[in-house]
Design an enzyme around this catalytic site. Structure first.
Site, PDB file in Angstrom:
ATOM      1  N   CYS A  34       0.808  -1.226   0.000  1.00 20.00           N
ATOM      2  CA  CYS A  34       0.000   0.000   0.000  1.00 20.00           C
ATOM      3  C   CYS A  34       0.834   1.266   0.000  1.00 20.00           C
ATOM      4  O   CYS A  34       0.293   2.356  -0.136  1.00 20.00           O
ATOM      5  CB  CYS A  34      -0.906   0.011   1.226  1.00 20.00           C
ATOM      6  SG  CYS A  34       0.053  -0.091   2.738  1.00 20.00           S
ATOM      7  N   ASP A  36       2.361   2.491   2.565  1.00 20.68           N
ATOM      8  CA  ASP A  36       2.348   3.140   3.870  1.00 20.68           C
ATOM      9  C   ASP A  36       3.699   2.982   4.563  1.00 20.68           C
ATOM     10  O   ASP A  36       4.415   2.006   4.336  1.00 20.68           O
ATOM     11  CB  ASP A  36       1.236   2.555   4.748  1.00 20.68           C
ATOM     12  CG  ASP A  36      -0.134   2.963   4.236  1.00 20.68           C
ATOM     13  OD1 ASP A  36      -0.188   3.839   3.365  1.00 20.68           O
ATOM     14  OD2 ASP A  36      -1.136   2.411   4.721  1.00 20.68           O
ATOM     15  N   CYS A  59      -2.767   3.581   7.213  1.00 20.23           N
ATOM     16  CA  CYS A  59      -4.213   3.455   7.326  1.00 20.23           C
ATOM     17  C   CYS A  59      -4.625   3.284   8.791  1.00 20.23           C
ATOM     18  O   CYS A  59      -3.780   3.149   9.680  1.00 20.23           O
ATOM     19  CB  CYS A  59      -4.676   2.251   6.520  1.00 20.23           C
ATOM     20  SG  CYS A  59      -4.170   0.714   7.307  1.00 20.23           S
ATOM     21  N   CYS A 103      -1.455  -4.914   7.442  1.00 15.88           N
ATOM     22  CA  CYS A 103      -1.145  -3.686   8.176  1.00 15.88           C
ATOM     23  C   CYS A 103      -0.520  -4.022   9.532  1.00 15.88           C
ATOM     24  O   CYS A 103       0.339  -3.291  10.016  1.00 15.88           O
ATOM     25  CB  CYS A 103      -2.411  -2.867   8.394  1.00 15.88           C
ATOM     26  SG  CYS A 103      -3.466  -2.770   6.938  1.00 15.88           S
TER      27      CYS A 103
HETATM   28 FE1  FES Z   1      -1.260   0.226   4.333  1.00 14.88          FE
HETATM   29 FE2  FES Z   1      -2.852  -0.732   6.136  1.00 14.88          FE
HETATM   30  S1  FES Z   1      -3.363  -0.296   4.081  1.00 14.88           S
HETATM   31  S2  FES Z   1      -0.741  -0.422   6.306  1.00 14.88           S
END
Ligand code: FES
Length: 141
Positions: A34, A36, A59, A103
């Protein structure tokens, strides 16, 4: 309900957000799936984690899992923190939707990255102790 009350609680009111100045271990990991990013700071005294803080561009599930993970390792030894698995964090949060399990891997890996940095700073090769850090095992399935 998709998310448990505990997840929503930790998302709305995350614990241990921030930075630690002069941290003994700092780790940053990214989630290949993602994009992140999470940064983890640990204060370690005599092999004991006395403080843990995190910052994430992530997220809600990443925020909730790192909030819970930092709560779980505070006051623990470095060895105990190394054994913290993302499954244990997910269980402590009363579960996560399957699509959000990756995540929680980010939170586990951020703790391990910070511990790797701690060992490196002590002049100890972290890899035999911490193992190889994967960006996100759950994402490759
Ligand atoms: Fe990226 Fe949860 S969607 S860490």
């Amino acid at each position: 309900m998709l998310y448990s009350d505990k997840v929503l609680e930790h998302f709305a009111n995350p614990h241990n957000v921030g930075e630690i100045e002069n941290a003994d271990g700092v780790g940053e990991v990214g989630n290949a799936k993602c994009g992140d990013i999470m940064k983890m700071y640990l204060k370690i005294d005599n092999g004991m984690i006395t403080d843990a803080k995190f910052k994430t561009f992530g997220c809600g599930a990443a925020i909730a899992t790192s909030s819970m993970a930092t709560d779980m390792i505070k006051g623990k030894t470095v060895d105990e923190a190394l054994k913290l698995s993302n499954q244990a964090v997910v269980e402590a949060l009363d579960g996560l939707p399957a699509s959000k399990i990756h995540c929680s891997v980010l939170a586990e890996q951020a703790v391990k990255a910070a511990l790797s940095d701690y060992y490196t700073k002590q002049g100890v090769d972290p890899e035999p102790i911490v193992g190889k850090l994967s960006e996100c095992e759950a994402c490759h399935g």
